[in-house]
Design a protein around this motif. Structure first.
Motif, mmCIF file in Angstrom:
data_model
loop_
_atom_site.group_PDB
_atom_site.id
_atom_site.type_symbol
_atom_site.label_atom_id
_atom_site.label_comp_id
_atom_site.label_asym_id
_atom_site.label_seq_id
_atom_site.Cartn_x
_atom_site.Cartn_y
_atom_site.Cartn_z
ATOM 1 N N VAL A 1 0.835 -1.204 0.000
ATOM 2 C CA VAL A 1 0.000 0.000 0.000
ATOM 3 C C VAL A 1 0.869 1.253 0.000
ATOM 4 C CG1 VAL A 1 -1.714 1.309 1.299
ATOM 5 C CG2 VAL A 1 -1.898 -1.177 1.124
ATOM 6 N N VAL A 2 1.856 1.283 0.892
ATOM 7 C CA VAL A 2 2.741 2.447 0.974
ATOM 8 C C VAL A 2 3.457 2.656 -0.348
ATOM 9 C CG1 VAL A 2 4.749 3.419 2.147
ATOM 10 C CG2 VAL A 2 3.052 2.139 3.453
ATOM 11 N N GLY A 3 3.962 1.575 -0.947
ATOM 12 C CA GLY A 3 4.677 1.696 -2.208
ATOM 13 C C GLY A 3 3.786 2.140 -3.342
ATOM 14 N N SER A 4 2.592 1.565 -3.441
ATOM 15 C CA SER A 4 1.673 1.926 -4.526
ATOM 16 C C SER A 4 1.231 3.381 -4.415
ATOM 17 C CB SER A 4 0.456 1.000 -4.513
ATOM 18 O OG SER A 4 0.845 -0.340 -4.710
ATOM 19 N N VAL A 5 0.876 3.789 -3.189
ATOM 20 C CA VAL A 5 0.468 5.185 -2.984
ATOM 21 C C VAL A 5 1.643 6.124 -3.251
ATOM 22 C CG1 VAL A 5 -0.318 6.857 -1.266
ATOM 23 C CG2 VAL A 5 -1.367 4.594 -1.370
ATOM 24 N N GLY A 6 2.827 5.728 -2.790
ATOM 25 C CA GLY A 6 4.007 6.557 -3.006
ATOM 26 C C GLY A 6 4.307 6.765 -4.477
ATOM 27 N N LEU A 7 4.255 5.691 -5.270
ATOM 28 C CA LEU A 7 4.513 5.823 -6.707
ATOM 29 C C LEU A 7 3.431 6.640 -7.399
ATOM 30 C CD1 LEU A 7 5.868 2.324 -7.822
ATOM 31 C CD2 LEU A 7 7.134 4.429 -7.397
ATOM 32 N N ALA A 8 2.182 6.485 -6.945
ATOM 33 C CA ALA A 8 1.104 7.274 -7.533
ATOM 34 C C ALA A 8 1.306 8.765 -7.264
ATOM 35 C CB ALA A 8 -0.244 6.815 -6.981
ATOM 36 N N VAL A 9 1.725 9.114 -6.044
ATOM 37 C CA VAL A 9 1.983 10.513 -5.707
ATOM 38 C C VAL A 9 3.152 11.056 -6.526
ATOM 39 C CG1 VAL A 9 2.749 12.060 -3.866
ATOM 40 C CG2 VAL A 9 1.005 10.331 -3.392
ATOM 41 N N VAL A 10 4.210 10.252 -6.657
ATOM 42 C CA VAL A 10 5.367 10.671 -7.448
ATOM 43 C C VAL A 10 4.958 10.915 -8.900
ATOM 44 C CG1 VAL A 10 7.563 9.883 -8.423
ATOM 45 C CG2 VAL A 10 7.120 9.621 -5.980
ATOM 46 N N ALA A 11 4.167 10.007 -9.468
ATOM 47 C CA ALA A 11 3.732 10.159 -10.854
ATOM 48 C C ALA A 11 2.875 11.418 -11.031
ATOM 49 C CB ALA A 11 2.953 8.920 -11.292
ATOM 50 N N ALA A 12 1.986 11.666 -10.072
ATOM 51 C CA ALA A 12 1.134 12.856 -10.157
ATOM 52 C C ALA A 12 1.964 14.136 -10.082
ATOM 53 C CB ALA A 12 0.091 12.834 -9.048
ATOM 54 N N LEU A 13 2.937 14.157 -9.182
ATOM 55 C CA LEU A 13 3.784 15.344 -9.051
ATOM 56 C C LEU A 13 4.665 15.538 -10.278
ATOM 57 C CD1 LEU A 13 4.843 15.091 -5.292
ATOM 58 C CD2 LEU A 13 3.232 16.707 -6.326
ATOM 59 N N LEU A 14 5.131 14.441 -10.863
ATOM 60 C CA LEU A 14 5.921 14.561 -12.093
ATOM 61 C C LEU A 14 5.084 15.140 -13.222
ATOM 62 C CD1 LEU A 14 8.058 11.269 -12.165
ATOM 63 C CD2 LEU A 14 8.920 13.627 -12.121
ATOM 64 N N GLY A 15 3.822 14.724 -13.304
ATOM 65 C CA GLY A 15 2.940 15.290 -14.317
ATOM 66 C C GLY A 15 2.727 16.779 -14.117
ATOM 67 N N TYR A 16 2.556 17.172 -12.860
ATOM 68 C CA TYR A 16 2.374 18.604 -12.562
ATOM 69 C C TYR A 16 3.621 19.398 -12.924
ATOM 70 C CZ TYR A 16 2.069 22.884 -9.837
ATOM 71 O OH TYR A 16 2.073 24.205 -9.451
ATOM 72 N N VAL A 17 4.789 18.863 -12.579
ATOM 73 C CA VAL A 17 6.039 19.556 -12.877
ATOM 74 C C VAL A 17 6.237 19.667 -14.375
ATOM 75 C CG1 VAL A 17 8.551 19.372 -12.716
ATOM 76 C CG2 VAL A 17 7.145 18.940 -10.699
ATOM 77 N N ALA A 18 5.935 18.604 -15.117
ATOM 78 C CA ALA A 18 6.126 18.620 -16.569
ATOM 79 C C ALA A 18 5.245 19.656 -17.246
ATOM 80 C CB ALA A 18 5.843 17.233 -17.140
ATOM 81 N N VAL A 19 4.062 19.896 -16.708
ATOM 82 C CA VAL A 19 3.128 20.833 -17.332
ATOM 83 C C VAL A 19 3.343 22.260 -16.850
ATOM 84 C CG1 VAL A 19 0.680 21.458 -17.532
ATOM 85 C CG2 VAL A 19 1.384 19.055 -17.711
ATOM 86 N N THR B 1 14.026 15.559 -11.140
ATOM 87 C CA THR B 1 15.080 14.584 -10.865
ATOM 88 C C THR B 1 14.975 14.047 -9.437
ATOM 89 O OG1 THR B 1 16.576 16.420 -10.313
ATOM 90 C CG2 THR B 1 16.692 15.526 -12.553
ATOM 91 N N GLY B 2 14.602 14.921 -8.501
ATOM 92 C CA GLY B 2 14.402 14.466 -7.129
ATOM 93 C C GLY B 2 13.242 13.484 -7.016
ATOM 94 N N LEU B 3 12.159 13.744 -7.761
ATOM 95 C CA LEU B 3 11.003 12.854 -7.725
ATOM 96 C C LEU B 3 11.310 11.504 -8.356
ATOM 97 C CD1 LEU B 3 8.180 15.414 -8.592
ATOM 98 C CD2 LEU B 3 8.379 14.108 -6.461
ATOM 99 N N VAL B 4 12.082 11.519 -9.443
ATOM 100 C CA VAL B 4 12.452 10.248 -10.071
ATOM 101 C C VAL B 4 13.299 9.413 -9.104
ATOM 102 C CG1 VAL B 4 13.769 9.192 -11.928
ATOM 103 C CG2 VAL B 4 12.276 11.120 -12.421
ATOM 104 N N PHE B 5 14.247 10.075 -8.433
ATOM 105 C CA PHE B 5 15.053 9.363 -7.428
ATOM 106 C C PHE B 5 14.161 8.810 -6.327
ATOM 107 C CE2 PHE B 5 17.195 9.638 -3.261
ATOM 108 C CZ PHE B 5 18.136 8.633 -3.432
ATOM 109 N N LEU B 6 13.193 9.609 -5.871
ATOM 110 C CA LEU B 6 12.273 9.149 -4.826
ATOM 111 C C LEU B 6 11.455 7.962 -5.310
ATOM 112 C CD1 LEU B 6 10.999 9.522 -2.041
ATOM 113 C CD2 LEU B 6 9.430 11.189 -3.060
ATOM 114 N N GLY B 7 11.014 8.005 -6.560
ATOM 115 C CA GLY B 7 10.237 6.894 -7.104
ATOM 116 C C GLY B 7 11.032 5.598 -7.142
ATOM 117 N N VAL B 8 12.295 5.678 -7.563
ATOM 118 C CA VAL B 8 13.148 4.487 -7.573
ATOM 119 C C VAL B 8 13.357 3.974 -6.146
ATOM 120 C CG1 VAL B 8 15.429 3.576 -8.154
ATOM 121 C CG2 VAL B 8 14.301 5.185 -9.702
ATOM 122 N N LEU B 9 13.540 4.909 -5.208
ATOM 123 C CA LEU B 9 13.739 4.525 -3.808
ATOM 124 C C LEU B 9 12.508 3.809 -3.250
ATOM 125 C CD1 LEU B 9 15.805 4.761 -1.479
ATOM 126 C CD2 LEU B 9 14.631 6.870 -0.795
#
Length: 208
Positions: A16-34, A46-54
């Motif tokens: 649960v923690v991992g799935s929610v964490g990756l979903a939050v990272v993906a959402a924030l990456l989308g916001y940053v990209a736009v 770059t910080g979010l991508v590192f966090l996602g891998v972690l």
């Protein structure tokens, strides 16, 4: 390891923690990209991508898979492949422990939650954030397997591996003179490279 798995044991923590964490990272990456196409956005990305891998390597990657003759224990950055016929003992406590002689091989993705082992809920940060309750709710909502109708999932894992060990030893007895395979450990190089690469990229983005 080319054969089909006999059992893919599901993780008892981190899903649960991992799935929610990756979903939050993906959402924030989308916001940053736009909305943040500048240096600050690059640093955040770059910080979010590192966090996602972690999150992936610590929460979602650890798991255990049984094949006809070996047990593959997958952890964050280091894995172990243990011949089932060589296993001397299996226990599930805070993590899955597999013993071959005096050597212990573990899988951190399967275990008994601390609050269940000591009889009360932990008062750590994870409890304050609600992760313990969310994990417990998910576990209770998961339909029980036919094999584990009268036991907890950690007990089922322990019993199922013990059955597989007995089966592997019976097959080994039918092959007299065969060379006994030894456990081997390997590094998870793709994850190590991904962690190191994203960490370096994040540091470089800070000095731009």
């Amino acid at each position: 390891m080319r054969t089909e798995p006999v059992v893919r044991f599901r993780a008892t923590s981190g899903r649960v923690v991992g799935s929610v964490g990756l979903a939050v990272v993906a959402a924030l990456l989308g916001y940053v990209a736009v909305g943040m196409q500048n240096t600050t956005g690059l640093r955040m990305a770059t910080g979010l991508v590192f966090l996602g891998v972690l999150v992936w390597v610590t929460q979602l990657r650890p798991r255990a898979t049984a094949y006809p003759d070996v047990l593959h224990l997958q952890n964050s950055l280091r894995d172990a492949t243990v011949p089932l016929a060589a296993v001397d003992g299996v226990t599930v406590r805070r993590m899955l422990n597999v013993w071959v002689g005096d050597r212990r091989y573990v899988c951190i993705g399967i275990g008994i939650p601390l609050h269940k082992m000591v009889g009360f809920e932990s008062r750590g940060a994870s409890s304050l954030l609600g992760w313990d309750r969310l994990e417990a709710y998910t576990e209770e909502a998961t339909p029980p397997l036919p094999d584990r109708s009268a036991m907890s999932y950690p007990d089922f894992v322990e019993a199922r591996i013990a059955d597989l060990v007995r089966d592997a030893r019976r097959r080994a007895d039918l092959r007299p003179g065969a060379t006994a395979a030894l456990p081997r450990e390997t590094w998870a190089w793709p994850e190590i490279v991904a962690l190191a690469g994203t960490a370096v990229a994040f540091v470089l983005s800070l000095v731009l």
